[in-house]
Design an enzyme around this catalytic site. Structure first.
Site, PDB file in Angstrom:
ATOM      1  CD  GLN A  51      -3.167  -1.131   2.431  1.00 32.43           C
ATOM      2  OE1 GLN A  51      -2.738  -1.655   3.253  1.00 32.43           O
ATOM      3  NE2 GLN A  51      -3.593   0.034   2.559  1.00 32.43           N
ATOM      4  CB  CYS A 105      -8.907  -0.930   2.540  1.00 37.74           C
ATOM      5  SG  CYS A 105      -7.921  -1.343   1.986  1.00 37.74           S
ATOM      6  CG  LEU A 106      -5.767   2.950   6.063  1.00 34.78           C
ATOM      7  CD1 LEU A 106      -3.916   2.745   6.634  1.00 34.78           C
ATOM      8  CD2 LEU A 106      -6.391   4.113   6.602  1.00 34.78           C
ATOM      9  CG  HIS A 147      -7.623  -5.870   4.732  1.00 37.08           C
ATOM     10  ND1 HIS A 147      -8.770  -5.824   4.508  1.00 37.08           N
ATOM     11  CD2 HIS A 147      -6.901  -5.194   4.462  1.00 37.08           C
ATOM     12  CE1 HIS A 147      -8.620  -4.766   3.296  1.00 37.08           C
ATOM     13  NE2 HIS A 147      -7.123  -4.195   4.069  1.00 37.08           N
ATOM     14  CD  GLU A 148      -3.092  -5.185   6.650  1.00 37.34           C
ATOM     15  OE1 GLU A 148      -3.168  -4.129   5.120  1.00 37.34           O
ATOM     16  OE2 GLU A 148      -4.327  -4.163   6.926  1.00 37.34           O
ATOM     17  CG  HIS A 151      -3.303  -4.875   0.542  1.00 36.85           C
ATOM     18  ND1 HIS A 151      -4.166  -4.389  -0.172  1.00 36.85           N
ATOM     19  CD2 HIS A 151      -4.399  -4.360   2.044  1.00 36.85           C
ATOM     20  CE1 HIS A 151      -5.353  -3.361   0.397  1.00 36.85           C
ATOM     21  NE2 HIS A 151      -4.632  -3.810   1.586  1.00 36.85           N
TER      22      HIS A 151
HETATM   23 ZN   LIG Z   1      -6.659  -2.914   3.373  1.00 37.90          ZN
END
Ligand SMILES: [Zn+2]
Length: 180
Positions: A51, A105-106, A147-148, A151
Site C-alpha cells: 500500500q 481499507c486505507l 486482509h493484509e 494486499h
Molecule cells: Zn487494506
C-alpha cells in the site's frame, strides 16, 4: 516523523505481488517504523507494504482486542490491543467455519463492505529479526491478518464482494475522493 504516501485504488501498483524478505537488517526496522507512523496518522489498524509502494512482504497492525468479558461494562481501565509486525506472513491453516465482517481499507478511504472469510486462521511469520513465529487468530485480528496478506498478493477486499456491490463502492469512492 516521516511517513509514506498511501496508494489509492484503482492504482495498478496495488495489484503487484510482493516479494519475500531474505535479509533481516536495520533497513527493515526503518521501513516498519515509517509504516507504523503512516498507519497511525491515517487512523488505520493494519497496513501492508504494498500500500506504500514497497513490494516486499511486510505488514504492520495494531488491532483492538474485543473484551473477553461481555459483562465487564465500560469502565475497563486498560485497552487491550495486538501490535504486530508480520514479515513473510503465510496462512498455514484456516477453519471451514466462516464469519462476516465489515471491512475498510486505507487504500479505499471512507468505503466499507461486508466480507466473508474463514472465522479462524493460523499464520506463520517472521519478526524484524528474522525469528519465526506462529499464531492462531479469530475475530477482528483474524480478519485483519487475512486482509493484509491479500494486499501482499495484490488482492483488495472489494475482490471478495459481488460485482454490483463493488461497482457501487467504486463510484462512491470516486465521489469521496473528489470531495476531499
Ligand atoms: Zn487494506
Amino acid at each position: 516523523m516521516s511517513k509514506y504516501r498511501i496508494l489509492i485504488h484503482p492504482d495498478k501498483r496495488l495489484r503487484q505481488q510482493a516479494e519475500d524478505i531474505k535479509t533481516f537488517d536495520n533497513a527493515i526496522e526503518k521501513v516498519v517504523d515509517k509504516m507504523f507512523n503512516t498507519m497511525y496518522s491515517a487512523h488505520g489498524i493494519g497496513l501492508a507494504a504494498t500500500q506504500v509502494n514497497i513490494h516486499q512482504r511486510i505488514v504492520v497492525m495494531d488491532v483492538p482486542r474485543a473484551s473477553e468479558d461481555e459483562t465487564g461494562g465500560e469502565d475497563d481501565a486498560v485497552e487491550l490491543h495486538d501490535k504486530l509486525v508480520l514479515i513473510n506472513p503465510e496462512l498455514v491453516d484456516y477453519s471451514a467455519e466462516l464469519a462476516e465482517y465489515e471491512e475498510g481499507c486505507l487504500s479505499l478511504p471512507g468505503q466499507y463492505a461486508s466480507v466473508i472469510r474463514p472465522a479462524e486462521i493460523r499464520v506463520k511469520y517472521r519478526d524484524v529479526h528474522g525469528n519465526e513465529h506462529d499464531r492462531d487468530a479469530t475475530g477482528l485480528l483474524g480478519v485483519c491478518i487475512q486482509h493484509e496478506i491479500d494486499h501482499l498478493n495484490g488482492i483488495l477486499f472489494i475482490d471478495h464482494i459481488s460485482r454490483l456491490k463493488r461497482e457501487r463502492l467504486e463510484k462512491k469512492l470516486e465521489k469521496y475522493l473528489k470531495s476531499k
